[in-house]
Design a protein around this motif. Structure first.
Motif, PDB file in Angstrom:
ATOM      1  N   CYS A 183       3.549   1.838   5.951  1.00 28.92           N
ATOM      2  CA  CYS A 183       3.006   0.436   5.263  1.00 28.92           C
ATOM      3  C   CYS A 183       4.271  -0.492   5.542  1.00 28.92           C
ATOM      4  O   CYS A 183       5.314  -0.209   5.007  1.00 28.92           O
ATOM      5  CB  CYS A 183       2.555   0.351   4.290  1.00 28.92           C
ATOM      6  SG  CYS A 183       1.121   1.488   4.033  1.00 28.92           S
ATOM      7  N   TYR A 222       6.077  -4.272   4.693  1.00 29.14           N
ATOM      8  CA  TYR A 222       5.980  -5.691   4.203  1.00 29.14           C
ATOM      9  C   TYR A 222       6.997  -6.568   4.842  1.00 29.14           C
ATOM     10  O   TYR A 222       8.197  -6.025   4.661  1.00 29.14           O
ATOM     11  CB  TYR A 222       6.030  -5.441   2.906  1.00 29.14           C
ATOM     12  CG  TYR A 222       6.321  -6.662   2.027  1.00 29.14           C
ATOM     13  CD1 TYR A 222       5.267  -7.340   1.418  1.00 29.14           C
ATOM     14  CD2 TYR A 222       7.552  -7.270   1.708  1.00 29.14           C
ATOM     15  CE1 TYR A 222       5.460  -8.897   0.682  1.00 29.14           C
ATOM     16  CE2 TYR A 222       7.877  -8.341   0.797  1.00 29.14           C
ATOM     17  CZ  TYR A 222       6.649  -9.212   0.397  1.00 29.14           C
ATOM     18  OH  TYR A 222       7.008 -10.385  -0.197  1.00 29.14           O
ATOM     19  N   MET A 276      -0.398  -1.783   8.392  1.00 27.22           N
ATOM     20  CA  MET A 276      -0.148  -0.392   8.323  1.00 27.22           C
ATOM     21  C   MET A 276      -0.373   0.084   9.644  1.00 27.22           C
ATOM     22  O   MET A 276      -1.042  -0.188  10.347  1.00 27.22           O
ATOM     23  CB  MET A 276      -1.235  -0.063   7.402  1.00 27.22           C
ATOM     24  CG  MET A 276      -1.599   1.478   7.064  1.00 27.22           C
ATOM     25  SD  MET A 276      -2.957   1.748   5.902  1.00 27.22           S
ATOM     26  CE  MET A 276      -2.816   3.508   5.984  1.00 27.22           C
ATOM     27  N   ARG A 308       1.601  -7.974   6.020  1.00 28.59           N
ATOM     28  CA  ARG A 308       1.429  -6.574   5.817  1.00 28.59           C
ATOM     29  C   ARG A 308       0.854  -5.763   6.881  1.00 28.59           C
ATOM     30  O   ARG A 308      -0.368  -6.485   7.023  1.00 28.59           O
ATOM     31  CB  ARG A 308       1.029  -6.239   4.332  1.00 28.59           C
ATOM     32  CG  ARG A 308       1.738  -6.662   3.093  1.00 28.59           C
ATOM     33  CD  ARG A 308       1.274  -5.945   1.712  1.00 28.59           C
ATOM     34  NE  ARG A 308       0.016  -5.833   1.513  1.00 28.59           N
ATOM     35  CZ  ARG A 308      -0.776  -6.599   0.969  1.00 28.59           C
ATOM     36  NH1 ARG A 308      -0.506  -7.788   0.615  1.00 28.59           N
ATOM     37  NH2 ARG A 308      -2.278  -6.274   0.662  1.00 28.59           N
ATOM     38  N   ASP A 364      -9.692   2.080   4.453  1.00 28.05           N
ATOM     39  CA  ASP A 364     -10.047   1.436   3.090  1.00 28.05           C
ATOM     40  C   ASP A 364     -10.218   2.300   1.674  1.00 28.05           C
ATOM     41  O   ASP A 364      -9.558   2.067   0.799  1.00 28.05           O
ATOM     42  CB  ASP A 364     -10.951   0.465   2.930  1.00 28.05           C
ATOM     43  CG  ASP A 364     -10.614  -0.838   3.973  1.00 28.05           C
ATOM     44  OD1 ASP A 364      -9.487  -1.121   4.041  1.00 28.05           O
ATOM     45  OD2 ASP A 364     -11.616  -1.417   4.481  1.00 28.05           O
ATOM     46  N   GLU A 423       0.988  -1.262   0.052  1.00 29.95           N
ATOM     47  CA  GLU A 423       0.069   0.028  -0.047  1.00 29.95           C
ATOM     48  C   GLU A 423       0.923   1.257   0.021  1.00 29.95           C
ATOM     49  O   GLU A 423       1.944   1.349   0.597  1.00 29.95           O
ATOM     50  CB  GLU A 423      -0.872   0.095   1.350  1.00 29.95           C
ATOM     51  CG  GLU A 423      -1.963  -1.002   0.977  1.00 29.95           C
ATOM     52  CD  GLU A 423      -1.709  -2.403   1.070  1.00 29.95           C
ATOM     53  OE1 GLU A 423      -2.315  -3.325   0.700  1.00 29.95           O
ATOM     54  OE2 GLU A 423      -0.421  -2.770   1.342  1.00 29.95           O
ATOM     55  N   LEU A 424       0.273   2.381  -0.523  1.00 25.30           N
ATOM     56  CA  LEU A 424       1.147   3.559  -0.718  1.00 25.30           C
ATOM     57  C   LEU A 424       2.342   3.406  -1.474  1.00 25.30           C
ATOM     58  O   LEU A 424       3.105   3.810  -1.035  1.00 25.30           O
ATOM     59  CB  LEU A 424       1.297   4.361   0.494  1.00 25.30           C
ATOM     60  CG  LEU A 424      -0.020   4.799   1.455  1.00 25.30           C
ATOM     61  CD1 LEU A 424       0.414   5.320   2.734  1.00 25.30           C
ATOM     62  CD2 LEU A 424      -0.665   5.626   0.580  1.00 25.30           C
ATOM     63  N   ASP A 425       2.489   2.522  -2.415  1.00 26.71           N
ATOM     64  CA  ASP A 425       3.662   2.194  -3.132  1.00 26.71           C
ATOM     65  C   ASP A 425       4.385   3.157  -3.866  1.00 26.71           C
ATOM     66  O   ASP A 425       5.653   3.119  -3.998  1.00 26.71           O
ATOM     67  CB  ASP A 425       3.536   0.953  -4.050  1.00 26.71           C
ATOM     68  CG  ASP A 425       2.362   1.259  -5.297  1.00 26.71           C
ATOM     69  OD1 ASP A 425       1.762   2.305  -5.087  1.00 26.71           O
ATOM     70  OD2 ASP A 425       2.365   0.598  -6.037  1.00 26.71           O
ATOM     71  N   LEU A 479      -7.100   4.278   0.885  1.00 24.22           N
ATOM     72  CA  LEU A 479      -6.216   3.341   0.266  1.00 24.22           C
ATOM     73  C   LEU A 479      -6.646   3.282  -1.202  1.00 24.22           C
ATOM     74  O   LEU A 479      -5.717   3.353  -2.180  1.00 24.22           O
ATOM     75  CB  LEU A 479      -5.866   1.976   0.945  1.00 24.22           C
ATOM     76  CG  LEU A 479      -5.279   2.038   2.300  1.00 24.22           C
ATOM     77  CD1 LEU A 479      -5.183   0.772   2.946  1.00 24.22           C
ATOM     78  CD2 LEU A 479      -3.835   2.764   1.903  1.00 24.22           C
ATOM     79  N   ARG A 480      -7.976   3.086  -1.325  1.00 23.48           N
ATOM     80  CA  ARG A 480      -8.246   3.022  -2.856  1.00 23.48           C
ATOM     81  C   ARG A 480      -8.361   4.222  -3.629  1.00 23.48           C
ATOM     82  O   ARG A 480      -7.875   4.386  -4.780  1.00 23.48           O
ATOM     83  CB  ARG A 480      -9.903   2.859  -2.809  1.00 23.48           C
ATOM     84  CG  ARG A 480     -10.228   1.180  -2.425  1.00 23.48           C
ATOM     85  CD  ARG A 480     -11.417   0.648  -2.962  1.00 23.48           C
ATOM     86  NE  ARG A 480     -12.350   1.346  -1.675  1.00 23.48           N
ATOM     87  CZ  ARG A 480     -12.802   0.715  -0.808  1.00 23.48           C
ATOM     88  NH1 ARG A 480     -12.292  -0.393  -0.515  1.00 23.48           N
ATOM     89  NH2 ARG A 480     -13.871   1.397  -0.047  1.00 23.48           N
ATOM     90  N   SER A 483      -5.861   6.516  -2.994  1.00 24.61           N
ATOM     91  CA  SER A 483      -4.599   6.735  -2.978  1.00 24.61           C
ATOM     92  C   SER A 483      -3.604   6.395  -4.260  1.00 24.61           C
ATOM     93  O   SER A 483      -2.871   6.718  -4.627  1.00 24.61           O
ATOM     94  CB  SER A 483      -3.686   6.034  -1.994  1.00 24.61           C
ATOM     95  OG  SER A 483      -3.542   4.764  -1.985  1.00 24.61           O
ATOM     96  N   LEU A 510      -3.217  -5.931   6.977  1.00 23.99           N
ATOM     97  CA  LEU A 510      -3.424  -5.959   5.516  1.00 23.99           C
ATOM     98  C   LEU A 510      -3.359  -7.252   4.964  1.00 23.99           C
ATOM     99  O   LEU A 510      -4.167  -7.441   4.093  1.00 23.99           O
ATOM    100  CB  LEU A 510      -2.604  -5.092   5.034  1.00 23.99           C
ATOM    101  CG  LEU A 510      -2.516  -3.581   5.363  1.00 23.99           C
ATOM    102  CD1 LEU A 510      -1.404  -2.496   4.738  1.00 23.99           C
ATOM    103  CD2 LEU A 510      -3.790  -2.863   4.945  1.00 23.99           C
TER     104      LEU A 510
END
Length: 322
Positions: free
Chosen positions: A63, A65, A125, A123, A154, A9-11, A157-158, A160, A86
Motif C-alpha cells: 500500500c 501513500y 494498493m 493512495r 474491500d 491500509e494495512l497500517d 481490508l475491513r 485486516s 484507494l
C-alpha cells in the motif's frame, strides 16, 4: 517531532514513513524487484510518502501513500499485478501511452511496463501474486470478475483491522490470493461476509485506536461500544476471532512499530518506545512484537537503516530525479 503515520491500509505493517526520495526509491525497487524503476517528484523535496507491505505464501501486497505528487516509471512485472486506487485520483500510462485515470481495480501485465502518476495525498494498493493467476482478468469482457475481485479486496481490508497476529494476517492474505485466482478462472465468486461488520465492534476499535494514552478498561470499552462487558467479549470473539484485550494489545504494538519505522538514529530506543506503550519487560515485548509482525523490533529498524545506506551509496543515481 511526533511519531505519526498517515491513514494507510494495512497500517500494522507500516514499513516506511516520511521517506526521502532516495529511501523511497530504494524501498520500491527492493519490494518490486525492479531495479530500473525511477521516481520524479512534481515539485520540491521533503518527505515523499509511506509504505505498508505484507507478504504471504501466495503473494505480496503493498500500500502506497504519496505525501507529494510524483511519477513512478519503469514499473516492470514478471507476472500480472492488480492496481487498486484507494484515494486521490491516481493515473496510469501503459507502453508509453497517454495518462488515463486509475478509476477502478486494474490488471497491469508485464508487457504494459506501466507508469503511475500519484497526486499529493493519493493512495494505491498493489497486489502481486507469486504466480500468474490473473490472466483472464485482463480481457476486455472481465468487468464482472473485476467487480467481484474489488468487493473481495474491500472485505479483506475491513477484516485486516482485526488480524489476530502475523500468522493470521499471512493466512488471510494467502486466502485472498487463492480466492482471486478462483474468480479469475471463473470457477466461483466468493460471497463477501463482512459488508455488515457489527458497528459495536467498530466503535470499540475506534476507542482503542483514537487515544494513545488510554489504558485498557473493559467496562469503559463496552460502554463506548453500547453493549455489556460480557456481550462485547463474545461478540468480538465470534465476529472477529479476537478478544478485546488482544485487539488493544495489537494496537499498542502497532504504535510502537510507527516509532521504530520512523527511527533514523544509530541506536534505536526500542526499550524506551516499548516502555512508553506500557511494555515493561523488553524480552516479552520482543516476543509479542515478532508474534504480531513476523520480525523482531531490531529488524524493523534495521530495514530503514539499510535503506539509508543504499540512499547514500546511490546518491548520484541519475534515475532518482527530484
Amino acid at each position: 517531532m511526533p511519531h505519526t503515520a498517515p491513514l494507510l491500509e494495512l497500517d500494522a505493517y507500516l514499513t516506511l514513513n516520511r521517506a526521502s526520495l532516495g529511501e523511497w526509491l530504494a524501498a520500491i525497487r527492493e519490494i518490486s524487484g525492479c531495479e530500473d524503476m525511477a521516481c520524479r517528484l512534481h515539485r520540491g523535496g521533503g518527505p515523499v510518502g509511506a509504505l505498508s507491505a505484507l507478504e504471504s505464501d501466495q503473494g505480496f501486497i503493498v500500500c502506497i501513500y504519496a505525501s507529494q505528487g510524483m511519477d513512478m516509471t519503469g514499473c516492470r512485472t514478471a507476472a500480472p499485478v492488480l492496481l487498486m486506487p484507494l484515494a486521490g485520483g491516481a493515473e496510469i500510462a501503459r507502453q508509453g501511452g497517454c495518462w488515463q485515470p486509475l478509476a477502478k481495480l486494474t490488471v497491469a501485465r508485464p508487457e504494459d511496463r506501466f507508469h503511475l502518476r500519484l497526486p499529493e495525498f493519493s493512495r494505491v494498493m498493489i497486489l502481486r501474486p507469486r504466480t500468474d493467476i490473473l490472466g483472464s482478468l485482463a480481457t476486455p469482457d472481465a468487468d464482472r470478475l473485476i467487480s467481484a475481485c474489488h468487493e473481495l479486496i474491500d472485505c479483506y481490508l475491513r477484516r485486516s483491522l482485526f488480524f489476530r497476529d502475523h500468522n493470521h494476517a499471512r493466512q488471510m492474505t494467502s486466502e485472498l490470493f487463492c480466492q482471486l485466482g478462483r474468480i479469475s478462472r471463473d470457477e466461483s465468486i466468493p460471497t463477501c461476509d463482512c459488508s455488515g461488520l457489527d458497528r459495536r465492534l467498530l466503535r470499540a476499535l475506534e476507542q482503542i485506536r483514537r487515544d494513545p494514552d488510554w489504558d485498557f478498561n473493559l467496562k469503559e470499552l463496552a460502554s463506548h461500544a453500547g453493549v455489556s462487558e460480557r456481550n462485547l467479549y463474545y461478540l468480538m470473539k465470534r465476529e472477529a476471532g479476537i478478544t478485546p484485550y488482544r485487539l488493544y494489545q495489537r494496537n499498542r504494538l502497532t504504535r510502537v512499530r510507527y516509532q521504530l519505522v520512523d527511527c533514523q538514529c544509530t541506536v534505536p530506543h526500542i526499550s524506551r518506545y516499548a516502555a512508553d506503550a506500557g511494555f515493561s519487560h523488553l524480552g516479552r515485548f520482543a516476543a509479542l512484537y515478532r508474534e504480531h509482525f513476523g520480525e523482531l523490533p531490531s529488524e524493523t529498524t534495521q530495514w530503514r537503516r539499510n535503506l539509508l545506506r543504499v540512499e547514500s551509496e546511490q546518491a548520484e543515481d541519475p534515475l532518482a530525479i527530484s
